[in-house]
Design an enzyme around this catalytic site. Structure first.
Site, PDB file in Angstrom:
ATOM      1  N   ASP A 202      -3.365   7.141  -1.177  1.00  0.00           N
ATOM      2  CA  ASP A 202      -4.631   6.838  -1.847  1.00  0.00           C
ATOM      3  C   ASP A 202      -4.288   6.399  -3.268  1.00  0.00           C
ATOM      4  OD1 ASP A 202      -7.306   6.559  -2.358  1.00  0.00           O
ATOM      5  OD2 ASP A 202      -7.806   8.688  -2.176  1.00  0.00           O
ATOM      6  N   GLY A 203      -5.207   5.722  -3.912  1.00  0.00           N
ATOM      7  CA  GLY A 203      -4.999   5.325  -5.299  1.00  0.00           C
ATOM      8  C   GLY A 203      -4.249   4.021  -5.484  1.00  0.00           C
TER       9      GLY A 203
ATOM     10  N   ASN B  82      -6.669 -16.471  -1.709  1.00  0.00           N
ATOM     11  CA  ASN B  82      -6.972 -17.779  -2.286  1.00  0.00           C
ATOM     12  C   ASN B  82      -6.525 -17.782  -3.744  1.00  0.00           C
ATOM     13  OD1 ASN B  82      -8.197 -20.035  -3.496  1.00  0.00           O
ATOM     14  ND2 ASN B  82      -9.972 -19.952  -2.127  1.00  0.00           N
TER      15      ASN B  82
ATOM     16  N   HIS C 181       0.846  -1.206   0.000  1.00  0.00           N
ATOM     17  CA  HIS C 181       0.000   0.000   0.000  1.00  0.00           C
ATOM     18  C   HIS C 181       0.880   1.253   0.000  1.00  0.00           C
ATOM     19  CE1 HIS C 181      -4.312  -0.216  -0.026  1.00  0.00           C
ATOM     20  NE2 HIS C 181      -4.431   0.899   0.658  1.00  0.00           N
TER      21      HIS C 181
ATOM     22  N   GLY D 155      -5.301   0.881  -5.273  1.00  0.00           N
ATOM     23  CA  GLY D 155      -6.026  -0.119  -6.036  1.00  0.00           C
ATOM     24  C   GLY D 155      -5.932   0.111  -7.529  1.00  0.00           C
ATOM     25  N   ARG D 156      -6.145   1.357  -7.953  1.00  0.00           N
ATOM     26  CA  ARG D 156      -6.129   1.625  -9.399  1.00  0.00           C
ATOM     27  C   ARG D 156      -4.721   1.462  -9.979  1.00  0.00           C
ATOM     28  NH1 ARG D 156      -8.357   7.639  -8.769  1.00  0.00           N
ATOM     29  NH2 ARG D 156      -9.120   6.618  -6.898  1.00  0.00           N
ATOM     30  N   VAL D 157      -3.692   1.814  -9.182  1.00  0.00           N
ATOM     31  CA  VAL D 157      -2.317   1.599  -9.651  1.00  0.00           C
ATOM     32  C   VAL D 157      -2.021   0.100  -9.724  1.00  0.00           C
ATOM     33  CG1 VAL D 157       0.131   1.932  -9.116  1.00  0.00           C
ATOM     34  CG2 VAL D 157      -1.474   3.822  -8.827  1.00  0.00           C
ATOM     35  N   GLY D 158      -2.426  -0.641  -8.711  1.00  0.00           N
ATOM     36  CA  GLY D 158      -2.198  -2.084  -8.708  1.00  0.00           C
ATOM     37  C   GLY D 158      -2.867  -2.776  -9.875  1.00  0.00           C
ATOM     38  N   ARG D 159      -4.093  -2.371 -10.197  1.00  0.00           N
ATOM     39  CA  ARG D 159      -4.808  -2.995 -11.321  1.00  0.00           C
ATOM     40  C   ARG D 159      -4.197  -2.578 -12.660  1.00  0.00           C
ATOM     41  NH1 ARG D 159      -8.782  -2.042  -7.495  1.00  0.00           N
ATOM     42  NH2 ARG D 159      -9.341   0.003  -8.347  1.00  0.00           N
TER      43      ARG D 159
END
Length: 238
Positions: A162-163, A202, A158, A165-169
């Site tokens: 902020d941001g 998982n 992390h 999730g969008r960077v990871g995707r």
């Protein structure tokens, strides 16, 4: 076999990346509105400026992504910060392109994100592990598993206030295309399944989910095939 990626395909990918990734984070624009903004250059209604900027940023990002792929640009800390700078421009106040300086938490998570002073070294280890796993992969499935596993680890680090999730995707899509395999675009209507994969780690379920998404991606890619090609391709078994 090789399948080349057309301009039409990248336009479609642009709209879906912009819509789904921002919608997962709470953006209320529809996919149709996102397409109108990004492809037709038309703002269909009065809307929140932050939400508008969030989707507009993807046009800059996908153009940069295509150029980076053509030049086979490696993932490193500066590369990751550059993605954040583009995707969070005029959307997150004052922190676009900068690692966090204050410790953060993920609500409900059973892990503590990496403290700010360790982020640069943690991401360097993350990058090296991703590269090592992909180089050792014996087949496409092992490449996919490596990318998904490292996505979970990225969200654990992390690195931004902020941001993340969008960077990871965005890194998932870039890593897939750099490895010449079908990209994985997480749809907002499967948000809960995606979040569950992150929460439970998982890998069997995450892999099954990813393979379903790639099968749908291949259908779109083939439907949007034309002679207007980029110098980019993916390898698929048909």
């Amino acid at each position: 076999m090789k399948i080349y990626l057309s301009n039409d395909y990248f336009s479609d990918l642009l709209v879906r990346m912009a819509h789904h990734s921002t919608a997962i984070e709470g953006n209320t624009l529809t996919q149709g509105e996102t397409k109108s903004i990004l492809i037709d250059n038309y703002i269909p209604r009065a809307m929140n400026m932050r939400e508008l900027n969030e989707v507009l940023n993807y046009k800059s990002y996908v153009n940069q992504m295509i150029d980076d792929l053509k030049h086979d640009v490696s993932i490193n800390n500066e590369f990751i910060k550059s993605i954040h700078a583009i995707l969070c421009n005029n959307a997150i106040d004052g922190v676009a392109g900068r690692f966090k300086t204050i410790p953060n938490l993920v609500i409900g998570a059973d892990f503590t994100p990496t403290p700010p002073y360790l982020v640069p070294s943690a991401l360097e280890d993350w990058r090296a592990n991703l590269q090592y796993q992909i180089e050792l992969a014996k087949n496409t499935d092992e490449i996919i598993e490596s990318i998904l596993r490292q996505h979970i680890q990225f969200e654990h680090i992390h690195p931004f206030s902020d941001g993340n999730g969008r960077v990871g995707r965005a890194l998932i899509v870039y890593s897939c295309l750099q490895a010449h395999i079908l990209p994985i675009v997480i749809p907002v209507n499967d948000k809960q399944r995606y979040i569950n994969c992150l929460n439970t780690e998982n890998m069997a379920e995450f892999m099954a989910f990813a393979k379903e998404l790639q099968a749908n991606e291949l259908i779109r890619l083939q439907a949007l095939a034309n002679n207007n090609e980029h110098d980019l391709y993916i390898e698929v078994d048909l």
